[in-house]
Design a protein around this motif. Structure first.
Motif, PDB file in Angstrom:
ATOM      1  N   THR A  36     -41.893  10.285 -42.852  1.00  0.00           N
ATOM      2  CA  THR A  36     -41.510  11.359 -43.773  1.00  0.00           C
ATOM      3  C   THR A  36     -41.948  11.005 -45.200  1.00  0.00           C
ATOM      4  OG1 THR A  36     -39.669  11.876 -42.334  1.00  0.00           O
ATOM      5  CG2 THR A  36     -39.534  12.728 -44.576  1.00  0.00           C
TER       6      THR A  36
ATOM      7  N   ARG B 199     -30.385  15.262 -37.456  1.00  0.00           N
ATOM      8  CA  ARG B 199     -29.140  15.764 -38.058  1.00  0.00           C
ATOM      9  C   ARG B 199     -27.912  15.422 -37.226  1.00  0.00           C
ATOM     10  NH1 ARG B 199     -32.768  19.504 -36.663  1.00  0.00           N
ATOM     11  NH2 ARG B 199     -32.317  21.009 -35.026  1.00  0.00           N
TER      12      ARG B 199
ATOM     13  N   GLN C 117     -36.885  21.909 -34.944  1.00  0.00           N
ATOM     14  CA  GLN C 117     -36.890  22.379 -36.346  1.00  0.00           C
ATOM     15  C   GLN C 117     -38.313  22.660 -36.780  1.00  0.00           C
ATOM     16  OE1 GLN C 117     -35.204  19.211 -35.688  1.00  0.00           O
ATOM     17  NE2 GLN C 117     -37.257  18.343 -35.606  1.00  0.00           N
TER      18      GLN C 117
ATOM     19  N   VAL D 104     -39.683  23.709 -40.472  1.00  0.00           N
ATOM     20  CA  VAL D 104     -39.917  22.890 -41.661  1.00  0.00           C
ATOM     21  C   VAL D 104     -41.382  22.441 -41.741  1.00  0.00           C
ATOM     22  CG1 VAL D 104     -37.533  22.072 -41.694  1.00  0.00           C
ATOM     23  CG2 VAL D 104     -39.268  20.729 -40.498  1.00  0.00           C
TER      24      VAL D 104
END
Ligand code: F6P
Length: 534
Positions: A198, A253, A491, A494
């Protein structure tokens, strides 16, 4: 079924909420678990609507899907993965198999390594070059940040380890602020990233390493990695004994329960962290075993669907009357909106109903002096989810806690009951208003009422309670996702922004002007930035 629910919601809107009371509604429209009470009686859901919602959950296969999740079936179908954050808190349970292999020995081994390392950091046995560790900096973003940051703050009364700091934003202001005043020689950096790729996290980790290298000859010696990309962490220079791994069946998450929770474990210690896991595990058992009406996650989810899909309320507010849960709304924004903010079902077809709602909030009483005006008198209905600690950790300030509790209860009462024009008129009259001015002033003081809220009340925010509360919301998201037919565990939304940011960061390099293919607005903004650096 959705059509029936919408018809029931229309009927409920005409009737309101207060007329439902009488005949034991409060007790009947509440779920209890381990001393916690979830009261959803101040909503417009009546017995008929609840039965329809429970039938919907059955029809959509929630019980079977729940068992599939707990037993390691790859229910994250778009990524071909199991969803097993529950295995991380399966302290007393048996084997959990993925691809024919029991994952529990690995989970237990990592937990034991975390406990040993956290214990060494806390006792001073693990040292920086300048002595015992005084400060721990967790560098991560999204699920590698929000959970630990929220939980460390929530459990401040149990915090007896080194100070913890959190860096997430790629904005250099974040890391600059966090490292200011810290001694690199006595600081431990935790690089928290499931993927270890990331951009924000790896950029901040490099900045932290450079900061540390000014005083520490071997900065890697004061770094640990929390990641499922063990190889990448090793390549980055963090030795294997300080890499704490987890598998791809733990979503970012949902990852607070394992290595991503290391900062929390260092802060509160292995024993209290285990209590936190026990809380989550107890909620798992409740979720699996309790009948729907008494099942807290189930009823929290069905209340959510009632408000968003049936009544059509676009958002929901999370309002903790517990200052230490100040970051819970931010944590739930990722948990709920990254999980259920989707527009297609598991097979890629457009949802025939809305996905998850916008989730937002702030702790009470602060929010009361900010946005509650709209909640009470605005033209949108905002279902409010109050969380309330009946006791605080400050017995010497019990009178302040009573004020906090009184405010929370007052809000849900005011939302439900409102104040009609006649009452407002009488009050203004008593204050000496007459004629047209009395009418005008009275109308500003009318509260429509019939605004829904739920209250989750508990004794005290302990590690175990916090574990229960987080697991409660995780399962709420799961139930809503299953009923909506979407995948709560990917997800993809994103990704596009990430790709474009990579392209744009090249366009923002000094001297580059690669504007081709960009729209006029973006070109104009790029040019503006360049002019600031000429
Ligand atoms: O970009 C979204 C996301 O993938 C989240 O789901 C995740 O929690 C966050 O980024 C951080 O990812 P990682 O832990 O891999 O750095």
């Amino acid at each position: 079924m959705w059509r029936d629910l919408k018809a029931m919601a229309d009927k409920a809107r005409r009737r309101g909420i207060a007329p439902l009371f009488g005949g034991g509604r409060a007790a009947a429209f509440s779920a209890r678990f381990d001393g916690m009470l979830f009261d959803y009686s101040k909503t417009s859901m009546d017995a008929e609507a609840r039965a329809a919602l429970i039938a919907l959950a059955e029809a959509r296969g929630v019980p079977a899907r729940r068992e599939a999740m707990f037993s390691g079936t790859p229910i994250n179908e778009t990524e071909g993965r199991a969803v097993l954050h529950t295995a991380l808190r399966n302290l007393s349970g048996g084997a959990v198999t993925v691809d024919g292999q029991d994952v529990m020995p690995g989970v237990r081994d990592t937990l034991a390594r975390m406990r040993a390392f956290a214990g060494a950091v806390r006792s001073g046995a693990f040292k920086g070059v300048g002595g015992a560790i005084t400060d721990v900096v967790n560098i991560g973003i999204g699920g590698s940040h929000l959970g630990p940051e929220m939980a460390v703050r929530a459990l401040a009364p149990y915090h007896d380890g080194p100070r913890c700091h959190f860096v997430s934003n790629v904005d250099g202001a974040d890391i600059t602020g966090a490292l200011a005043g810290l001694d690199p020689a006595r600081t431990l950096i935790l690089v928290a990233s499931k993927t270890f790729t990331t951009t924000e996290t790896m950029t901040n980790a490099a900045a932290a390493r450079a900061w540390m290298a000014e005083k520490v000859a071997d900065p890697g010696a004061q770094f640990a990695a929390l990641s499922s990309a063990m190889g990448e962490a090793a390549d980055w220079g963090i030795p294997a004994e300080r890499v704490f791994g987890f598998e791809d069946w733990v979503g970012g998450r949902y990852s607070i329960w394992g290595p991503i929770g290391l900062s929390l474990m260092i802060a509160i210690g292995g024993e209290d962290f285990t209590d936190f896991l026990r809380g989550g595990e107890a909620m798992d058992r409740h979720f699996r075993d309790a009948p729907p009406e008494d099942n807290m996650p189930m009823m929290l989810a069905l209340t959510g669907l009632w408000h968003h899909q049936a009544c059509g309320y676009p958002t929901r507010a999370v309002l903790p009357y517990d200052q230490r849960l100040a970051r819970l709304p931010a944590y739930l924004q990722q948990l709920e909106m990254e999980s259920n903010g989707k527009g297609v079902d598991m097979d890629g077809r457009a949802l025939g109903h809305g996905g998850g709602p916008v989730v937002w909030g702030e702790p009470g009483t602060n929010g009361q002096h900010a946005f509650y005006q709209l909640i009470h008198q605005g033209t949108q209905t905002v279902p409010c989810e109050f969380l309330l600690a009946a006791r605080g950790h400050e017995p010497e300030l019990a009178h302040q806690h009573r004020l906090l509790v009184a405010n929370c209860l007052a809000q849900s009462e005011a939302l439900m009951l409102g104040r009609d024009l006649e009452t407002a008129r009488a009050r203004m009259k008593a204050q000496g208003f007459t004629g047209a001015e009395l009418e005008r002033q009275a109308r500003h003081r009318v509260f429509s009422g019939a605004r829904p809220s739920t209250t989750l009340i508990y004794d005290l925010l302990t590690p175990r309670r916090l574990g229960q509360i987080i697991a409660l919301y995780e399962h709420r998201v799961f139930v809503e996702g299953v009923i909506l037919g979407l995948n709560s565990f990917d997800q993809w939304g994103v990704e596009l922004g990430k790709e474009l940011a990579r392209e744009l960061s090249a366009a923002l390099e000094p001297g580059s002007a690669p504007e081709g293919g960009k729209d006029g607005s973006t070109r104009q903004l790029i040019r503006y930035v360049h002019t600031q650096h000429e």
